[in-house]
Design a protein around this motif. Structure first.
Motif, PDB file in Angstrom:
ATOM      1  N   ARG A  32       0.840  -1.194   0.000  1.00 59.79           N
ATOM      2  CA  ARG A  32       0.000   0.000   0.000  1.00 59.79           C
ATOM      3  C   ARG A  32       0.878   1.248   0.000  1.00 59.79           C
ATOM      4  NH1 ARG A  32      -5.425  -0.954   1.184  1.00 59.79           N
ATOM      5  NH2 ARG A  32      -5.615   1.109   0.208  1.00 59.79           N
ATOM      6  N   SER A  33       0.360   2.310  -0.564  1.00 59.78           N
ATOM      7  CA  SER A  33       1.055   3.589  -0.523  1.00 59.78           C
ATOM      8  C   SER A  33       0.784   4.251   0.821  1.00 59.78           C
ATOM      9  CB  SER A  33       0.563   4.493  -1.655  1.00 59.78           C
ATOM     10  OG  SER A  33       0.877   3.927  -2.921  1.00 59.78           O
ATOM     11  N   ILE A  34       1.860   4.693   1.475  1.00 57.19           N
ATOM     12  CA  ILE A  34       1.748   5.333   2.785  1.00 57.19           C
ATOM     13  C   ILE A  34       2.368   6.724   2.695  1.00 57.19           C
ATOM     14  CG2 ILE A  34       2.370   5.205   5.219  1.00 57.19           C
ATOM     15  CD1 ILE A  34       0.483   3.004   4.407  1.00 57.19           C
ATOM     16  N   GLY A  35       1.567   7.750   2.954  1.00 52.72           N
ATOM     17  CA  GLY A  35       2.045   9.111   2.796  1.00 52.72           C
ATOM     18  C   GLY A  35       2.646   9.723   4.044  1.00 52.72           C
ATOM     19  N   ASN A  36       2.370   9.156   5.213  1.00 54.86           N
ATOM     20  CA  ASN A  36       2.870   9.698   6.476  1.00 54.86           C
ATOM     21  C   ASN A  36       4.202   9.041   6.808  1.00 54.86           C
ATOM     22  OD1 ASN A  36       3.136  10.931   8.960  1.00 54.86           O
ATOM     23  ND2 ASN A  36       1.716   9.548  10.002  1.00 54.86           N
ATOM     24  N   LEU A  37       5.308   9.649   6.394  1.00 57.78           N
ATOM     25  CA  LEU A  37       6.614   9.003   6.480  1.00 57.78           C
ATOM     26  C   LEU A  37       7.575   9.811   7.352  1.00 57.78           C
ATOM     27  CD1 LEU A  37       6.922   8.017   2.726  1.00 57.78           C
ATOM     28  CD2 LEU A  37       6.349   6.515   4.637  1.00 57.78           C
ATOM     29  N   ASN A  38       8.278   9.105   8.218  1.00 59.80           N
ATOM     30  CA  ASN A  38       9.221   9.739   9.137  1.00 59.80           C
ATOM     31  C   ASN A  38      10.526   8.956   9.144  1.00 59.80           C
ATOM     32  OD1 ASN A  38       7.274  11.717  10.301  1.00 59.80           O
ATOM     33  ND2 ASN A  38       6.227   9.852  10.988  1.00 59.80           N
ATOM     34  N   ILE A  39      11.455   9.395   9.988  1.00 53.48           N
ATOM     35  CA  ILE A  39      12.677   8.636  10.189  1.00 53.48           C
ATOM     36  C   ILE A  39      12.352   7.400  11.017  1.00 53.48           C
ATOM     37  CG2 ILE A  39      14.226  10.613   9.969  1.00 53.48           C
ATOM     38  CD1 ILE A  39      14.323  10.744  13.025  1.00 53.48           C
ATOM     39  N   PRO A  40      13.178   6.341  10.918  1.00 54.43           N
ATOM     40  CA  PRO A  40      14.391   6.277  10.096  1.00 54.43           C
ATOM     41  C   PRO A  40      14.102   5.992   8.626  1.00 54.43           C
ATOM     42  CG  PRO A  40      14.093   4.203  11.269  1.00 54.43           C
ATOM     43  CD  PRO A  40      13.015   5.130  11.765  1.00 54.43           C
ATOM     44  N   ALA A  41      14.997   6.477   7.793  1.00 54.42           N
ATOM     45  CA  ALA A  41      14.992   6.133   6.378  1.00 54.42           C
ATOM     46  C   ALA A  41      15.935   4.954   6.174  1.00 54.42           C
ATOM     47  CB  ALA A  41      15.458   7.333   5.555  1.00 54.42           C
ATOM     48  N   PRO A  42      15.909   4.340   5.021  1.00 57.38           N
ATOM     49  CA  PRO A  42      16.857   3.248   4.765  1.00 57.38           C
ATOM     50  C   PRO A  42      18.298   3.748   4.833  1.00 57.38           C
ATOM     51  CG  PRO A  42      15.129   3.313   3.090  1.00 57.38           C
ATOM     52  CD  PRO A  42      14.981   4.556   3.895  1.00 57.38           C
ATOM     53  N   THR A  43      19.180   2.872   5.238  1.00 61.39           N
ATOM     54  CA  THR A  43      20.612   3.171   5.157  1.00 61.39           C
ATOM     55  C   THR A  43      21.038   3.087   3.696  1.00 61.39           C
ATOM     56  OG1 THR A  43      21.283   0.858   5.384  1.00 61.39           O
ATOM     57  CG2 THR A  43      20.959   2.115   7.431  1.00 61.39           C
ATOM     58  N   ASN A 144       9.694  -2.852  -8.516  1.00 58.15           N
ATOM     59  CA  ASN A 144      10.658  -3.699  -7.818  1.00 58.15           C
ATOM     60  C   ASN A 144      11.296  -2.950  -6.652  1.00 58.15           C
ATOM     61  OD1 ASN A 144      10.174  -5.773  -9.587  1.00 58.15           O
ATOM     62  ND2 ASN A 144      12.236  -5.863 -10.433  1.00 58.15           N
ATOM     63  N   LEU A 145      11.633  -1.694  -6.884  1.00 61.17           N
ATOM     64  CA  LEU A 145      12.243  -0.867  -5.846  1.00 61.17           C
ATOM     65  C   LEU A 145      11.326  -0.747  -4.638  1.00 61.17           C
ATOM     66  CD1 LEU A 145      14.376   1.243  -4.876  1.00 61.17           C
ATOM     67  CD2 LEU A 145      13.073   2.959  -6.157  1.00 61.17           C
ATOM     68  N   ILE A 146      10.054  -0.465  -4.892  1.00 58.41           N
ATOM     69  CA  ILE A 146       9.092  -0.303  -3.809  1.00 58.41           C
ATOM     70  C   ILE A 146       8.937  -1.590  -3.013  1.00 58.41           C
ATOM     71  CG2 ILE A 146       6.606  -0.026  -3.395  1.00 58.41           C
ATOM     72  CD1 ILE A 146       6.640   2.136  -5.583  1.00 58.41           C
ATOM     73  N   THR A 156       6.502   3.398   1.563  1.00 56.69           N
ATOM     74  CA  THR A 156       6.767   4.250   0.417  1.00 56.69           C
ATOM     75  C   THR A 156       5.468   4.795  -0.158  1.00 56.69           C
ATOM     76  OG1 THR A 156       6.653   2.391  -1.135  1.00 56.69           O
ATOM     77  CG2 THR A 156       8.843   2.955  -0.274  1.00 56.69           C
ATOM     78  N   VAL A 157       5.606   5.844  -0.965  1.00 58.37           N
ATOM     79  CA  VAL A 157       4.522   6.294  -1.815  1.00 58.37           C
ATOM     80  C   VAL A 157       5.160   6.791  -3.111  1.00 58.37           C
ATOM     81  CG1 VAL A 157       4.476   8.591  -0.718  1.00 58.37           C
ATOM     82  CG2 VAL A 157       2.519   7.790  -2.057  1.00 58.37           C
ATOM     83  N   TRP A 158       4.601   6.347  -4.226  1.00 60.55           N
ATOM     84  CA  TRP A 158       5.096   6.724  -5.555  1.00 60.55           C
ATOM     85  C   TRP A 158       4.386   8.003  -5.966  1.00 60.55           C
ATOM     86  CZ3 TRP A 158       5.205   2.654 -10.098  1.00 60.55           C
ATOM     87  CH2 TRP A 158       5.636   3.273 -11.280  1.00 60.55           C
ATOM     88  N   ARG A 159       5.147   9.084  -6.074  1.00 63.95           N
ATOM     89  CA  ARG A 159       4.583  10.365  -6.470  1.00 63.95           C
ATOM     90  C   ARG A 159       5.238  10.839  -7.768  1.00 63.95           C
ATOM     91  NH1 ARG A 159       1.846  12.567  -2.011  1.00 63.95           N
ATOM     92  NH2 ARG A 159       2.559  11.886   0.050  1.00 63.95           N
ATOM     93  N   TYR A 186       8.877   8.436  -2.350  1.00 61.50           N
ATOM     94  CA  TYR A 186       9.040   8.939  -0.989  1.00 61.50           C
ATOM     95  C   TYR A 186       9.179   7.732  -0.061  1.00 61.50           C
ATOM     96  CZ  TYR A 186       7.787  13.760  -2.227  1.00 61.50           C
ATOM     97  OH  TYR A 186       7.776  15.038  -2.746  1.00 61.50           O
ATOM     98  N   THR A 187      10.216   7.767   0.773  1.00 65.11           N
ATOM     99  CA  THR A 187      10.596   6.574   1.533  1.00 65.11           C
ATOM    100  C   THR A 187      10.883   6.917   2.994  1.00 65.11           C
ATOM    101  OG1 THR A 187      11.653   5.715  -0.471  1.00 65.11           O
ATOM    102  CG2 THR A 187      12.220   4.641   1.597  1.00 65.11           C
ATOM    103  N   GLY A 188      10.431   6.061   3.886  1.00 65.81           N
ATOM    104  CA  GLY A 188      10.729   6.249   5.298  1.00 65.81           C
ATOM    105  C   GLY A 188       9.997   5.224   6.132  1.00 65.81           C
TER     106      GLY A 188
END
Length: 210
Positions: A32-43, A144-146, A156-159, A186-188
């Motif tokens: 699912r696409s998730i728009g509320n994204l915070n830290i941590p992000a991927p290394t 694939n990335l998502i 993530t959310v694909w914008r 957008y990733t987090g």
């Protein structure tokens, strides 16, 4: 894969997680696409692992018609300036003026996640690989990335948006005029649970021919 065979997949960032075919399919369907994204992000190591998965997308003649740019930290503000410049240029062409509220909102767009992975095309002239195939390959790379980011526990959310392929934004990413920005991924991390998806009905979209 054989039906219901046990296979080893990495679905939660742990190695050697055994899942059945059905479990894997249900896991993919849970995306699912998730728009509320915070830290941590991927290394950076996790990003590289996800990009390696992206690069397994179907790619006729192995042209690798995609590129990936990771934006994080203060670079998100520089991207915000590029988006604002694009919005101002577009408003000028339309004979309109941006309000202060719209200007601030546009500048803040990249701040909605701790990391943005931008996917662009890198089209190459090839007599057997038309442009539309290369564009579709880029879209497959995004998917694939998502999924690879999801497998490592990130949301993530694909914008894209109306400004993605404006000249100022293309110039910021050094994207050629004939190429495309196909995704801002957008990733987090998200405190929200993945919302459940309604049952998927394929009947109206599918037919079998024998």
């Amino acid at each position: 894969m054989t039906h219901d065979a046990e296979l080893e997949h990495t679905l939660t960032g742990q190695q050697n997680v055994k899942v059945t075919d059905e479990q894997l399919i249900n896991w993919i369907k849970s995306r699912r696409s998730i728009g509320n994204l915070n830290i941590p992000a991927p290394t950076h190591k996790q990003v590289r692992a996800a990009i390696a998965c992206a690069m397994t997308a179907p790619d006729h003649k192995k042209l690798q018609p995609w590129r990936f740019i990771v934006t994080e930290g203060n670079a998100r503000h520089r991207l915000g300036k590029a988006l604002l410049a694009a919005a101002e240029d577009k408003a000028l062409e339309d004979g309109t003026t941006l309000s202060d509220q719209v200007r601030q909102k546009t500048y803040n767009l990249p701040l909605r996640a701790p990391m943005i992975i931008t996917v662009t095309t890198k089209m190459q002239a090839h007599e057997k690989v038309p442009e539309f195939e290369q564009l579709l390959s880029a879209g497959a790379a995004v998917q694939n990335l998502i999924l690879a980011l999801k497998a490592q526990g990130f949301s993530t959310v694909w914008r894209t948006g109306l400004l993605a392929n404006e000249p100022a934004v293309k110039a910021y990413f050094n994207v050629n005029e004939d190429d495309y920005i196909v995704a801002f991924v957008y990733t987090g991390s998200s405190p929200c649970d993945f919302p459940k998806r309604d049952p998927i009905d394929t009947d109206e979209l599918l037919r079998f021919e024998e």
